[in-house]
Design a protein around this motif. Structure first.
Motif, PDB file in Angstrom:
ATOM      1  N   ALA A 233       0.827  -1.209   0.000  1.00 21.40           N
ATOM      2  CA  ALA A 233       0.000   0.000   0.000  1.00 21.40           C
ATOM      3  C   ALA A 233       0.861   1.258   0.000  1.00 21.40           C
ATOM      4  O   ALA A 233       0.541   2.242  -0.677  1.00 21.40           O
ATOM      5  CB  ALA A 233      -0.942  -0.004   1.199  1.00 21.40           C
ATOM      6  N   SER A 234       1.951   1.236   0.743  1.00 23.76           N
ATOM      7  CA  SER A 234       2.860   2.386   0.755  1.00 23.76           C
ATOM      8  C   SER A 234       3.536   2.551  -0.603  1.00 23.76           C
ATOM      9  O   SER A 234       3.759   3.682  -1.069  1.00 23.76           O
ATOM     10  CB  SER A 234       3.915   2.210   1.847  1.00 23.76           C
ATOM     11  N   TYR A 235       3.861   1.446  -1.244  1.00 27.96           N
ATOM     12  CA  TYR A 235       4.459   1.472  -2.583  1.00 27.96           C
ATOM     13  C   TYR A 235       3.512   2.091  -3.600  1.00 27.96           C
ATOM     14  O   TYR A 235       3.936   2.866  -4.474  1.00 27.96           O
ATOM     15  CB  TYR A 235       4.841   0.046  -2.974  1.00 27.96           C
ATOM     16  N   VAL A 236       2.208   1.793  -3.486  1.00 24.31           N
ATOM     17  CA  VAL A 236       1.234   2.344  -4.431  1.00 24.31           C
ATOM     18  C   VAL A 236       1.229   3.869  -4.371  1.00 24.31           C
ATOM     19  O   VAL A 236       1.091   4.546  -5.393  1.00 24.31           O
ATOM     20  CB  VAL A 236      -0.180   1.798  -4.146  1.00 24.31           C
ATOM     21  N   ARG A 237       1.397   4.415  -3.176  1.00 21.12           N
ATOM     22  CA  ARG A 237       1.383   5.866  -3.025  1.00 21.12           C
ATOM     23  C   ARG A 237       2.504   6.540  -3.789  1.00 21.12           C
ATOM     24  O   ARG A 237       2.364   7.690  -4.225  1.00 21.12           O
ATOM     25  CB  ARG A 237       1.501   6.238  -1.547  1.00 21.12           C
ATOM     26  N   ALA A 238       3.616   5.853  -3.940  1.00 22.95           N
ATOM     27  CA  ALA A 238       4.789   6.451  -4.584  1.00 22.95           C
ATOM     28  C   ALA A 238       4.778   6.167  -6.080  1.00 22.95           C
ATOM     29  O   ALA A 238       5.708   5.578  -6.627  1.00 22.95           O
ATOM     30  CB  ALA A 238       6.065   5.923  -3.932  1.00 22.95           C
ATOM     31  N   LYS A 239       3.730   6.587  -6.756  1.00 20.53           N
ATOM     32  CA  LYS A 239       3.539   6.244  -8.174  1.00 20.53           C
ATOM     33  C   LYS A 239       4.717   6.677  -9.048  1.00 20.53           C
ATOM     34  O   LYS A 239       5.140   5.936  -9.931  1.00 20.53           O
ATOM     35  CB  LYS A 239       2.251   6.888  -8.689  1.00 20.53           C
TER      36      LYS A 239
ATOM     37  N   LEU B  38     -12.983   0.489  -2.902  1.00 27.05           N
ATOM     38  CA  LEU B  38     -12.055   1.470  -3.473  1.00 27.05           C
ATOM     39  C   LEU B  38     -10.606   1.019  -3.323  1.00 27.05           C
ATOM     40  O   LEU B  38      -9.801   1.166  -4.257  1.00 27.05           O
ATOM     41  CB  LEU B  38     -12.260   2.822  -2.787  1.00 27.05           C
ATOM     42  N   ILE B  39     -10.262   0.461  -2.167  1.00 24.39           N
ATOM     43  CA  ILE B  39      -8.884   0.012  -1.954  1.00 24.39           C
ATOM     44  C   ILE B  39      -8.563  -1.176  -2.851  1.00 24.39           C
ATOM     45  O   ILE B  39      -7.447  -1.295  -3.375  1.00 24.39           O
ATOM     46  CB  ILE B  39      -8.661  -0.309  -0.461  1.00 24.39           C
ATOM     47  N   LYS B  40      -9.526  -2.052  -3.057  1.00 23.75           N
ATOM     48  CA  LYS B  40      -9.294  -3.169  -3.973  1.00 23.75           C
ATOM     49  C   LYS B  40      -9.059  -2.670  -5.390  1.00 23.75           C
ATOM     50  O   LYS B  40      -8.177  -3.164  -6.105  1.00 23.75           O
ATOM     51  CB  LYS B  40     -10.481  -4.128  -3.940  1.00 23.75           C
ATOM     52  N   ARG B  41      -9.827  -1.663  -5.797  1.00 26.21           N
ATOM     53  CA  ARG B  41      -9.722  -1.138  -7.162  1.00 26.21           C
ATOM     54  C   ARG B  41      -8.406  -0.404  -7.387  1.00 26.21           C
ATOM     55  O   ARG B  41      -7.752  -0.581  -8.421  1.00 26.21           O
ATOM     56  CB  ARG B  41     -10.884  -0.193  -7.439  1.00 26.21           C
ATOM     57  N   TYR B  42      -8.006   0.433  -6.435  1.00 27.79           N
ATOM     58  CA  TYR B  42      -6.856   1.315  -6.661  1.00 27.79           C
ATOM     59  C   TYR B  42      -5.551   0.802  -6.068  1.00 27.79           C
ATOM     60  O   TYR B  42      -4.477   1.291  -6.442  1.00 27.79           O
ATOM     61  CB  TYR B  42      -7.149   2.708  -6.091  1.00 27.79           C
ATOM     62  N   PHE B  43      -5.623  -0.159  -5.160  1.00 32.97           N
ATOM     63  CA  PHE B  43      -4.403  -0.634  -4.507  1.00 32.97           C
ATOM     64  C   PHE B  43      -4.138  -2.114  -4.787  1.00 32.97           C
ATOM     65  O   PHE B  43      -3.098  -2.468  -5.332  1.00 32.97           O
ATOM     66  CB  PHE B  43      -4.488  -0.391  -2.990  1.00 32.97           C
ATOM     67  N   VAL B  44      -5.078  -2.968  -4.383  1.00 28.22           N
ATOM     68  CA  VAL B  44      -4.807  -4.402  -4.420  1.00 28.22           C
ATOM     69  C   VAL B  44      -4.688  -4.927  -5.847  1.00 28.22           C
ATOM     70  O   VAL B  44      -3.714  -5.604  -6.189  1.00 28.22           O
ATOM     71  CB  VAL B  44      -5.897  -5.173  -3.648  1.00 28.22           C
TER      72      VAL B  44
ATOM     73  N   PHE C  57      -1.754  -9.915   0.161  1.00 31.62           N
ATOM     74  CA  PHE C  57      -2.189  -8.529   0.067  1.00 31.62           C
ATOM     75  C   PHE C  57      -3.637  -8.539  -0.383  1.00 31.62           C
ATOM     76  O   PHE C  57      -3.928  -8.766  -1.551  1.00 31.62           O
ATOM     77  CB  PHE C  57      -1.288  -7.789  -0.930  1.00 31.62           C
ATOM     78  N   GLN C  58      -4.570  -8.310   0.547  1.00 27.38           N
ATOM     79  CA  GLN C  58      -5.980  -8.481   0.214  1.00 27.38           C
ATOM     80  C   GLN C  58      -6.881  -7.658   1.113  1.00 27.38           C
ATOM     81  O   GLN C  58      -6.511  -7.313   2.245  1.00 27.38           O
ATOM     82  CB  GLN C  58      -6.375  -9.954   0.345  1.00 27.38           C
ATOM     83  N   VAL C  59      -8.072  -7.340   0.592  1.00 24.15           N
ATOM     84  CA  VAL C  59      -9.079  -6.690   1.429  1.00 24.15           C
ATOM     85  C   VAL C  59      -9.689  -7.742   2.344  1.00 24.15           C
ATOM     86  O   VAL C  59      -9.685  -8.936   2.041  1.00 24.15           O
ATOM     87  CB  VAL C  59     -10.173  -6.006   0.574  1.00 24.15           C
ATOM     88  N   LEU C  60     -10.213  -7.279   3.479  1.00 28.05           N
ATOM     89  CA  LEU C  60     -10.717  -8.175   4.517  1.00 28.05           C
ATOM     90  C   LEU C  60     -12.158  -7.844   4.860  1.00 28.05           C
ATOM     91  O   LEU C  60     -12.566  -6.694   4.813  1.00 28.05           O
ATOM     92  CB  LEU C  60      -9.879  -8.042   5.789  1.00 28.05           C
ATOM     93  N   ASP C  61     -12.903  -8.878   5.227  1.00 29.92           N
ATOM     94  CA  ASP C  61     -14.215  -8.642   5.831  1.00 29.92           C
ATOM     95  C   ASP C  61     -14.395  -9.517   7.064  1.00 29.92           C
ATOM     96  O   ASP C  61     -15.500  -9.712   7.549  1.00 29.92           O
ATOM     97  CB  ASP C  61     -15.351  -8.888   4.836  1.00 29.92           C
ATOM     98  N   THR C  62     -13.268 -10.035   7.568  1.00 25.16           N
ATOM     99  CA  THR C  62     -13.270 -10.802   8.820  1.00 25.16           C
ATOM    100  C   THR C  62     -12.234 -10.181   9.745  1.00 25.16           C
ATOM    101  O   THR C  62     -11.317  -9.505   9.289  1.00 25.16           O
ATOM    102  CB  THR C  62     -12.899 -12.279   8.577  1.00 25.16           C
ATOM    103  N   PRO C  63     -12.364 -10.359  11.058  1.00 26.87           N
ATOM    104  CA  PRO C  63     -11.377  -9.802  11.982  1.00 26.87           C
ATOM    105  C   PRO C  63      -9.976 -10.297  11.656  1.00 26.87           C
ATOM    106  O   PRO C  63      -9.797 -11.436  11.198  1.00 26.87           O
ATOM    107  CB  PRO C  63     -11.846 -10.312  13.353  1.00 26.87           C
TER     108      PRO C  63
END
Length: 327
Positions: A247-253, A296-302, A316-322
């Protein structure tokens, strides 16, 4: 017993001064004048006929009676806020205010579209958006200055906050593109480039340092940076190497083509990004915001980075569980 004329606003001001010990700070936070804040305090004290705050000390401190009263005010205001949120929990169109914080990792790509979505879903709502480091968002939530906040999950649970998991973000090694030194050699101190650290004031920096200590890895502390852009810019320039996250790497386009990501050697470690709310905030609204953040995070990051580095899936994945139950 004679009934007093306590006002809700006066009690809220008393609570804020009791926490901060500063009339000026409360005035700055509320937009009121110092004299107005002082007037509210005096009115509360005069209404119940008891001195609650030692006005002669700086920072101000509660008197013994003030300490007892502050506890009851905390409980009473909490009940009132719970009632307010329950009345609007089932109808987003009736939401009146949303104070939202987003960790700066997601401010550029995610925050604008999230704001547009919420503006459509809550047409009568007033929005206050804050971009902060994770530790500041957690602090603002615990001080009840935010309703919801997207932040790195702290090491220990924070009482009074409800967590909605959003992203599993594993730590990786970032090297200059074309480097012929293996990540294992850099970790062992055999590389020629210096290690670039995230600031120890940030949760990401603390997480990395804690893992290095557990692994008994000691690296010279020559560079410590708060700015993700500066840190990865130095990696891209060939001036060092770093432990970071996708995620930090994505920011540094602008630097991505000059940086190569590698799996962390040996036992890996992860940070979790979650949406947090205070315990009285309506769950349906928080879940709606968390769901939008995941999309949004899945679309632009993952998706973009997982396509580029296939080995990142499924870590590296979005979560819907604790996080405790996440793979």
């Amino acid at each position: 017993m004679q009934r007093t004329n306590l006002s809700l606003r006066g009690l809220e001001i008393f609570q804020m001064v009791a926490r901060s010990g500063s009339v000026r700070q409360v005035a700055a936070e509320t937009g009121l004048s110092v004299s107005t804040v002082s007037h509210h305090l005096r009115a509360v004290e005069e209404s119940i006929g008891v001195s609650l705050i030692d006005h002669s000390r700086r920072p101000m401190v509660l008197t013994p009676a003030g300490t007892i009263f502050a506890r009851h005010v905390e409980e009473g205001l909490s009940i009132i806020r719970r009632g307010e949120t329950e009345l609007t929990a089932g109808d987003l169109a009736e939401m009146r205010e949303l104070r939202c914080g987003i960790v700066d990792d997601f401010d550029a790509e995610v925050a604008p579209e999230l704001a547009q979505f919420l503006a459509r879903a809550m047409p009568r709502c007033t929005f206050k958006h804050h971009t902060r480091p994770s530790h500041e968002i957690i602090r603002l939530l615990t001080e009840r200055k935010l309703d919801v906040g997207l932040a790195t999950r702290p090491v220990s649970d924070i009482p009074g906050l409800v967590e909605y998991p959003v992203l599993r973000d594993p730590f990786v090694i970032a090297l200059p593109a074309g480097s012929d030194t293996a990540p294992e050699d850099f970790l062992a101190g055999r590389g020629k480039l210096p290690f670039l650290r995230y600031s120890s004031q940030q949760l990401i920096g603390n997480t990395i340092e804690a893992h290095l200590r557990r692994s008994r890895i000691s690296l010279p502390n020559r560079f410590e940076l708060e700015s993700n852009q500066s840190l990865l810019g130095m990696v891209a320039d060939g001036s060092g190497w770093a432990i970071t996250t996708p995620a930090s790497y994505v920011r540094a386009k602008r630097f991505q083509d000059q940086i190569a990501l590698h799996p962390y050697p040996g036992k890996g470690f992860v940070r979790y990004i979650s949406l947090f709310s205070n315990e009285h905030y309506p769950r349906p609204t928080a879940e709606l915001i968390a769901g939008s953040l995941r999309r949004l995070i899945k679309r632009y990051f993952v998706n973009p980075i997982s396509d580029r580095y296939r080995w990142l899936s499924p870590g590296f994945q979005v979560l819907d569980t604790p996080p405790e139950a996440a793979p």
